[in-house]
Design a protein around this motif. Structure first.
Motif, PDB file in Angstrom:
ATOM      1  N   HIS A  17      40.600  35.513  48.923  1.00 35.93           N
ATOM      2  CA  HIS A  17      42.021  35.179  48.724  1.00 35.93           C
ATOM      3  C   HIS A  17      42.577  36.547  48.407  1.00 35.93           C
ATOM      4  O   HIS A  17      41.979  37.120  47.465  1.00 35.93           O
ATOM      5  CB  HIS A  17      42.376  34.108  47.866  1.00 35.93           C
ATOM      6  N   TYR A  18      43.862  36.564  49.248  1.00 31.26           N
ATOM      7  CA  TYR A  18      44.456  38.137  48.743  1.00 31.26           C
ATOM      8  C   TYR A  18      45.838  38.066  47.943  1.00 31.26           C
ATOM      9  O   TYR A  18      46.477  37.120  48.397  1.00 31.26           O
ATOM     10  CB  TYR A  18      44.743  39.170  49.819  1.00 31.26           C
ATOM     11  N   LEU A  24      49.829  46.889  48.753  1.00 30.72           N
ATOM     12  CA  LEU A  24      48.452  46.536  48.141  1.00 30.72           C
ATOM     13  C   LEU A  24      48.032  45.141  48.234  1.00 30.72           C
ATOM     14  O   LEU A  24      48.903  44.271  48.384  1.00 30.72           O
ATOM     15  CB  LEU A  24      48.545  46.869  46.496  1.00 30.72           C
ATOM     16  N   ARG A  25      46.803  45.026  48.625  1.00 27.51           N
ATOM     17  CA  ARG A  25      45.981  43.881  48.765  1.00 27.51           C
ATOM     18  C   ARG A  25      45.150  43.487  47.817  1.00 27.51           C
ATOM     19  O   ARG A  25      44.107  44.372  47.767  1.00 27.51           O
ATOM     20  CB  ARG A  25      45.587  43.894  50.319  1.00 27.51           C
ATOM     21  N   ILE A  26      45.332  42.697  46.839  1.00 26.59           N
ATOM     22  CA  ILE A  26      44.377  42.792  45.675  1.00 26.59           C
ATOM     23  C   ILE A  26      43.373  41.414  45.786  1.00 26.59           C
ATOM     24  O   ILE A  26      43.896  40.225  46.088  1.00 26.59           O
ATOM     25  CB  ILE A  26      45.188  42.469  44.517  1.00 26.59           C
ATOM     26  N   PRO A  27      42.193  41.767  46.169  1.00 23.23           N
ATOM     27  CA  PRO A  27      41.231  40.370  46.578  1.00 23.23           C
ATOM     28  C   PRO A  27      40.894  39.670  45.064  1.00 23.23           C
ATOM     29  O   PRO A  27      40.874  39.984  44.163  1.00 23.23           O
ATOM     30  CB  PRO A  27      39.952  41.079  46.502  1.00 23.23           C
ATOM     31  N   GLN A  28      40.765  38.291  45.484  1.00 21.70           N
ATOM     32  CA  GLN A  28      40.540  37.267  44.394  1.00 21.70           C
ATOM     33  C   GLN A  28      39.507  36.423  45.127  1.00 21.70           C
ATOM     34  O   GLN A  28      39.486  36.075  46.144  1.00 21.70           O
ATOM     35  CB  GLN A  28      41.482  36.307  43.944  1.00 21.70           C
ATOM     36  N   ARG A  29      38.739  35.528  44.147  1.00 20.09           N
ATOM     37  CA  ARG A  29      37.873  34.549  44.546  1.00 20.09           C
ATOM     38  C   ARG A  29      38.338  33.282  44.326  1.00 20.09           C
ATOM     39  O   ARG A  29      38.868  33.008  43.355  1.00 20.09           O
ATOM     40  CB  ARG A  29      36.408  34.632  44.065  1.00 20.09           C
ATOM     41  N   ARG A  30      38.819  32.515  45.583  1.00 16.98           N
ATOM     42  CA  ARG A  30      39.387  31.104  45.260  1.00 16.98           C
ATOM     43  C   ARG A  30      38.434  30.239  45.332  1.00 16.98           C
ATOM     44  O   ARG A  30      37.671  30.025  46.346  1.00 16.98           O
ATOM     45  CB  ARG A  30      40.526  31.153  46.389  1.00 16.98           C
ATOM     46  N   VAL A  31      38.258  29.615  44.152  1.00 15.99           N
ATOM     47  CA  VAL A  31      37.607  28.451  44.178  1.00 15.99           C
ATOM     48  C   VAL A  31      38.007  27.159  44.487  1.00 15.99           C
ATOM     49  O   VAL A  31      39.056  26.808  43.930  1.00 15.99           O
ATOM     50  CB  VAL A  31      36.620  27.923  42.629  1.00 15.99           C
ATOM     51  N   LEU A  41      39.588  33.595  40.710  1.00 11.16           N
ATOM     52  CA  LEU A  41      38.606  34.526  39.802  1.00 11.16           C
ATOM     53  C   LEU A  41      38.958  35.927  40.155  1.00 11.16           C
ATOM     54  O   LEU A  41      38.983  36.087  41.367  1.00 11.16           O
ATOM     55  CB  LEU A  41      37.375  34.059  39.756  1.00 11.16           C
ATOM     56  N   TYR A  42      38.597  36.534  39.400  1.00  6.64           N
ATOM     57  CA  TYR A  42      38.668  38.224  39.370  1.00  6.64           C
ATOM     58  C   TYR A  42      37.258  38.321  40.099  1.00  6.64           C
ATOM     59  O   TYR A  42      36.429  37.802  40.184  1.00  6.64           O
ATOM     60  CB  TYR A  42      38.241  38.745  37.902  1.00  6.64           C
ATOM     61  N   ASP A  43      37.495  39.310  41.329  1.00  4.09           N
ATOM     62  CA  ASP A  43      36.640  39.396  42.285  1.00  4.09           C
ATOM     63  C   ASP A  43      35.909  40.677  42.479  1.00  4.09           C
ATOM     64  O   ASP A  43      36.835  41.542  42.833  1.00  4.09           O
ATOM     65  CB  ASP A  43      37.234  38.839  43.516  1.00  4.09           C
ATOM     66  N   THR A  44      34.921  40.960  42.332  1.00  4.03           N
ATOM     67  CA  THR A  44      34.209  42.529  42.325  1.00  4.03           C
ATOM     68  C   THR A  44      33.563  42.455  43.618  1.00  4.03           C
ATOM     69  O   THR A  44      33.008  43.661  43.904  1.00  4.03           O
ATOM     70  CB  THR A  44      33.235  42.698  41.380  1.00  4.03           C
ATOM     71  N   SER A  45      33.367  41.547  44.399  1.00  2.14           N
ATOM     72  CA  SER A  45      32.336  41.765  45.597  1.00  2.14           C
ATOM     73  C   SER A  45      32.926  42.084  46.771  1.00  2.14           C
ATOM     74  O   SER A  45      32.095  42.582  47.671  1.00  2.14           O
ATOM     75  CB  SER A  45      32.047  40.384  45.893  1.00  2.14           C
TER      76      SER A  45
END
Lengths: 555, 555
Positions: A17-18, A24-31, A41-45
């Motif tokens: 999810h961005y 700027l396009r900031i990535p996140q992990r959406r559960v 969630l904070y996403d490092t991947s």
């Protein structure tokens, strides 16, 4: 090497999810939760977990930061211009990197700027690593985790190292260090740099030593400097420099139980003894700063004299070096160069806080970056655990980034499974510290998972976990069927008995009877205990059918 | 069931060794080192690791304590005689159990007596469990570890449960709790009791509930009391009693994220609500004390309202119950009955110390016995690690015994591997706390292992480890050949480069030159740096041959 060589696709139960903030396009992990909610969630991947992203390892990741606004270099105390996040922060500028980070961390961009300006946080972001997604290391922010990788002619190929990087960041590594040695060292690093969504650190000394065929006495400042320049051009974001190992400190290690255990530290100690001259890293430190200022490389001032055993913790050698790192911190900052400080190692619990206190005092609160520390020496094969104890505690005390330790520490080279276990273990330590420090939003994930657990939303419990795959696998060992994923019980207490169910009954009872405050509860209990007794026995009593033969892991 | 069903023989590299003190024979694990030294370790494993011991599971272990001197019962404040370690300690008597323990712990028997007399330590030793090797739980002594086992009709047989007990104590479990439910509950316990060298704890409520077919509302004091008597006769050494779950506390859990997570706690909460009467465990507590005083059963006052999530830690429900446990502690001690207090659970790091402080304040420093606590909720499948962090910290703060958590916590039933991982992980937490508390002799093992590591005595490093088998296995994955066990390097840095070797050179240099104190070192360095430079380069320089392609897990 094709893109088929690396792990792709989102972690179970999540999608990429961005967040958008101007360009700027900031990535996140959406559960995604089964009750219709979601948690971001904070996403490092990086793009590897985005099903829509094209991945071509030969081309590398998109150089997104290349199109961002880069301010002009700023003059420094040392007299030459610096094009660094530190120099810009001090000049009052909020860079795109700072804005990106603020969105990731869920904080104000001004907090990012002011912490960087104060030298309490660093943003490792070499201009020549435009593929990276900026992140911050500082005690005001979420605690970060580094994973070490590195090739070995015997055990791995370039493709394997790139996959290890992708694999480590998939599970949450915030930075990686490439500790490669041997042949193909330049090429391996090039592949990693071009495909890494996280900052990459190195220890340039390792490559410099290769160039002199492994003879420390043959090292020179010029060989080292050229190695740094070579790696700087490739885009290395931070470099470990063991510039605090001074000639006069070496004998302080003579009576130790485990002497010098840092490879970089021992190389410099050997060089100093062989030449009886002060370390060239120390005497040429200003020149190093000028290079770092041009690329915005962050110093990771190495603790070459860190203790390698409980017996050697917090000794004269360790703290003498730390004092020198404090001097070097001031010099680097006068050049506008960002600095973090590496820390131990092996430290018993009661000596951990002193490490942070002294580092902050001597190094102007530069971010602390520690290896563990291991809280005991007696558990080789379990040193991810001995060190997670120390890591959680030192992070609570203020350490900003934790260097992971795998189960193979002291014994051999970590394989893919070890890398994952190391990263997950260190995410536990980092997150535990975030909770203890009251980091905003940290507890959201604990609460979401515990709520799912209490409501028997098994799938949500798995998907909110640091490692959904292993959680599901362990559950399925005893209750594999799909209906068990929605069952209001588990194999521990069996289908007909469960403390969680009783709790739900208690809650229902309280709510039905309008028991919201403690006063309500007390009044109600006094008022109509007997009447409710009958009612409860009739309704809730049915929950307690005959108890089958079950087991439980705690009383 | 034959003796072939259980694991026999010493742990790799060790043999059973006995200390002799008059008629007492105190077991130790003697680790034999390749340099001719040995290290004697605290040994929980019983005769199973003694190659000379005859084991017959049908006959059970030798009832050694039956022949020891048992003092006469002593009158108590409560008016009836008590035949307990507490009563005897208060009367100034040093029992054989106390003497045995002093030899195991390496302390003065008077310290054992005085700590027991003060109620700061307990010796769980039912007169009817003469097979046990006495041990002590108290903060002045080594931190102890409990492992839970328990049968389930689906997943295990009696033989498997006995083996789990032998297996858990082999790796260091100081006590075990039998949490069996279902059929054969009495017989399973009988097998475990007669073959267990460590104290055994139970939660009598589980069996009582079986007797009423799993309906909490059908429980009565009489059924419960008879169950306690049945288990007392079998020799159970300590019993978890959730007598602090009072009717008025139940609504305090209504607004929790995870309600009541203790099985015993939820049973009593259900009973209280169903009858709207105060808990029979609370109202009949004096009668329970009289039974316990006869057998010398130790109370483990259960925390039925412990938090099951980070969100619920240190809340009103938890601390209300703790206050009641404090009242009950005083009552039990007035009967001459030993008491320990169970603690949480799920607690973030910054709230851990408060648990110990309050427990000590409210419960007259009765030994604290905690389940973890887990420092975060987000890592199911790794809860041995999330909880080891909390366990190490709470033990450092004063907890006397840690109840282990396995990787399967929250997900399923632990198998044999999980039991071992759980015990080893908790030995790490306990030992880390012993180091931090400055427990005499704790650091001996760390120093011996680190010295072996520094001297490349690989076999000794393995054998001194908590888990020699896994340490050796991990090493052998990359360097399997037997000569590698004596090699002066490992796979991490390769045969031609190693920081440990440089350290050895530094040491040799210091020793050859008489550099013992810092003053010596400074004077010498000033005096003849240049001369030595040449010498060092000629001798030590040869160490640094070309660096092969190697790897390392840390910079």
């Amino acid at each position: 090497m094709s893109s088929g060589d690396v792990t792709r696709g989102p972690i179970e139960g999540s999608t990429k999810h961005y967040l958008h903030d101007a360009h700027l396009r900031i990535p996140q992990r959406r559960v995604h939760l089964t009750n219709g909610d979601h948690l971001d969630l904070y996403d490092t991947s990086g793009p590897y977990t985005d099903d829509d992203a094209e991945i071509d390892l030969h081309r590398g990741l998109a150089p997104t930061r290349a199109s961002w606004r880069r301010p002009e270099p700023v003059d420094t105390e040392a007299g030459h211009p610096a094009a660094t996040q530190l120099a810009w922060a001090r000049a009052g500028l909020v860079t795109d990197e700072m804005r990106f980070i603020a969105a990731r961390e869920g904080c104000d961009p001004e907090l990012v700027r002011s912490e960087v300006a104060a030298g309490r946080a660093v943003i490792p972001a070499n201009h020549r690593h435009p593929e990276s997604e900026p992140m911050i290391i500082g005690k005001a922010f979420a605690v970060k985790v580094n994973a070490n990788i590195g090739n070995s002619a015997v055990t791995s190929s370039i493709a394997e190292e790139v996959e290890k990087m992708v694999w480590a960041t998939r599970w949450g590594a915030d930075t990686i260090m490439d500790l490669s040695t041997g042949k193909d060292i330049h090429l391996t690093r090039e592949w990693i740099m071009r495909n890494s969504p996280v900052p990459v650190g190195t220890v340039p000394m390792y490559q410099a030593l290769e160039k002199v065929k492994g003879d420390p006495a043959a090292l020179t400042w010029e060989i080292y400097r050229d190695t740094v320049l070579e790696q700087a051009e490739q885009g290395v974001d931070y470099m470990t420099v063991h510039a605090g190992v001074l000639l006069r400190y070496v004998p302080l290690t003579a009576k130790r139980v485990t002497g010098i255990v840092s490879r970089g530290g021992s190389i410099m100690a050997a060089w100093c003894l062989a030449h009886h001259t002060e370390s060239f890293l120390y005497t040429h430190f200003d020149e190093l700063c000028e290079i770092f200022a041009r690329y915005d490389i962050t110093f990771s001032l190495g603790d070459g004299l860190r203790p390698g055993s409980i017996a050697d913790a917090n000794d004269d050698a360790q703290f003498a070096e730390l004092r020198t790192l404090g001097e070097l911190t001031k010099i680097a900052k006068s050049h506008g160069v960002q600095v973090m400080i590496e820390g131990p190692g092996h430290v018993p619990m009661h000596k951990i806080a002193e490490n942070v206190r002294l580092e902050e005092e001597l190094c102007e609160e530069a971010p602390f970056y520690t290896l563990g520390p291991l809280a005991t020496d007696i558990a080789p094969a379990y040193d991810h655990i001995t060190s997670a104890i120390g890591a959680a505690m030192i992070a609570q005390a203020g350490t900003a980034m934790l260097c992971y330790v795998t189960p193979k520490e002291h014994l051999g080279l970590p394989n893919r499974d070890d890398v994952k276990v190391g990263v997950i273990t260190y995410k536990i330590a980092a997150h535990s510290a975030d909770l203890a420090k009251g980091h905003p939003r940290a507890q959201e994930r604990d609460d979401a998972l515990s709520k799912a657990r209490f409501e028997f939303r098994w799938t949500d419990q798995f998907n909110l976990a640091l490692d959904p795959d292993t959680a599901r696998e362990y559950h399925d060992e005893t209750l594999p069927a799909e209906p068990a994923k929605t069952a209001h019980f588990c194999s521990m207490c069996g289908p007909k008995f469960c403390s969680m169910r009783i709790s739900a009954d208690v809650r229902a009872y309280a709510e039905e009877n309008g028991l919201v405050t403690q006063d309500d509860i007390d009044a109600k209990l006094r008022a109509d205990m007997e009447a409710k007794s009958v009612e409860f026995r009739r309704s809730g009593g049915e929950v307690y059918l005959p108890l089958e033969a079950v087991d439980r892991t705690a009383p």
